[in-house]
Design a protein around this motif. Structure first.
Motif, short mmCIF file in Angstrom:
data_model
loop_
_atom_site.label_atom_id
_atom_site.label_comp_id
_atom_site.label_asym_id
_atom_site.label_seq_id
_atom_site.Cartn_x
_atom_site.Cartn_y
_atom_site.Cartn_z
N GLN A 145 0.83 -1.21 0.00
CA GLN A 145 0.00 0.00 0.00
C GLN A 145 0.87 1.26 0.00
OE1 GLN A 145 -2.96 0.03 3.07
NE2 GLN A 145 -3.60 2.11 2.62
N ILE A 146 1.92 1.27 0.80
CA ILE A 146 2.84 2.42 0.82
C ILE A 146 3.54 2.55 -0.52
CG2 ILE A 146 4.95 3.34 1.86
CD1 ILE A 146 4.06 2.07 4.49
N LEU A 147 3.95 1.43 -1.10
CA LEU A 147 4.64 1.47 -2.40
C LEU A 147 3.72 2.00 -3.50
CD1 LEU A 147 6.70 -1.81 -2.11
CD2 LEU A 147 7.56 0.54 -2.00
N ARG A 148 2.43 1.72 -3.40
CA ARG A 148 1.48 2.29 -4.36
C ARG A 148 1.44 3.81 -4.24
NH1 ARG A 148 -1.72 -1.81 -2.46
NH2 ARG A 148 -1.65 -3.63 -3.75
N GLN A 149 1.48 4.31 -3.00
CA GLN A 149 1.50 5.77 -2.80
C GLN A 149 2.74 6.38 -3.43
OE1 GLN A 149 1.41 6.12 1.46
NE2 GLN A 149 -0.77 5.71 1.61
N ILE A 150 3.88 5.72 -3.25
CA ILE A 150 5.13 6.21 -3.82
C ILE A 150 5.07 6.15 -5.34
CG2 ILE A 150 7.60 5.78 -4.05
CD1 ILE A 150 7.52 4.67 -1.19
N SER A 151 4.50 5.07 -5.91
CA SER A 151 4.49 4.89 -7.36
C SER A 151 3.67 5.94 -8.07
CB SER A 151 3.98 3.49 -7.72
OG SER A 151 2.58 3.40 -7.49
N THR A 152 2.75 6.60 -7.39
CA THR A 152 1.96 7.66 -8.01
C THR A 152 2.52 9.04 -7.70
OG1 THR A 152 0.45 7.71 -6.13
CG2 THR A 152 -0.16 6.30 -7.99
N SER A 153 3.62 9.08 -6.97
CA SER A 153 4.20 10.37 -6.64
C SER A 153 4.95 10.91 -7.86
CB SER A 153 5.15 10.25 -5.44
OG SER A 153 6.31 9.56 -5.80
N PRO A 154 5.05 12.23 -7.98
CA PRO A 154 5.73 12.84 -9.12
C PRO A 154 7.17 12.40 -9.27
CG PRO A 154 4.52 14.49 -7.88
CD PRO A 154 4.46 13.21 -7.09
#
Length: 195
Positions: A145-154
């Protein structure tokens, strides 16, 4: 700081801006190395904790044990998932070696050869000594879940844009994100590059 397995090398690191969860949730953080390691690390593959009930797992931690630099636990028994008092799912473990110093260590499923959790808590038994081998791990899905947040970061999209077109593919994206959501990221990258 990150301590390198099998040696005394301690590497400076920082927490990624989008790469953490509150201590009231799962208390996880994704770290980025500030300096490259002297040896290339071998990454562990992230899996899923579902269907891992009754698995035999292993881990490596750094409890205080005299002059030794770390300790293997090759026979951690995973009973299954249980909720904690806040309703967060934890993996119930049975091990007589896990103690302080294992916190944050990967829980590696020997059957699938994948990380399925992160060691989080050790139960301290009462005077009767019962439940002395009880420990808990955070399911790896919390890290996904955290990695998904990072993957959508600019920052990830900018990194992909800076790479030569022939080097961008599912393997690169998977290595950067550590998740299986690579098609969406590749599609966004291709849209931005009119491919």
């Amino acid at each position: 700081y990150i301590r390198r397995f099998g040696g005394n090398e301690i590497l400076p690191a920082r927490i990624l801006a989008d790469g953490w969860s509150d201590c009231k949730e799962d208390d996880l953080a994704v770290l980025e190395l500030i300096e490259p390691p002297t040896e290339k690390p071998v990454p562990l593959q992230l899996g899923l904790s579902v269907n891992s009930q009754n698995s035999v797992c292993q881990s490596f931690g750094y409890p205080e044990i005299g002059d030794y630099e770390g300790l293997w636990d090759p026979e951690i028994k995973l009973a299954g998932p249980v909720p904690n008092r806040t309703g967060r799912k934890r993996l119930q473990l049975s091990s007589n070696k896990i103690k302080g110093g294992f916190s944050g260590a990967p829980l590696y499923d020997s059957r699938t050869n994948q990380v399925i959790g992160i060691i989080a808590e050790v139960y301290l038994p009462g005077s009767d000594g019962k439940l002395g081998d009880l420990a808990f791990a955070i399911p790896v899905e919390a890290l996904h879940q955290i990695l998904r947040q990072i993957s959508t970061s600019p920052s990830l999209i900018e990194l992909l844009k800076a790479m030569p077109e022939n080097e961008v593919g599912p393997n690169v994206v998977d290595q950067l994100t550590g998740i299986r959501d690579q098609n969406r990221i590749l599609r966004e990258w291709k849209e931005q590059h009119d491919i």
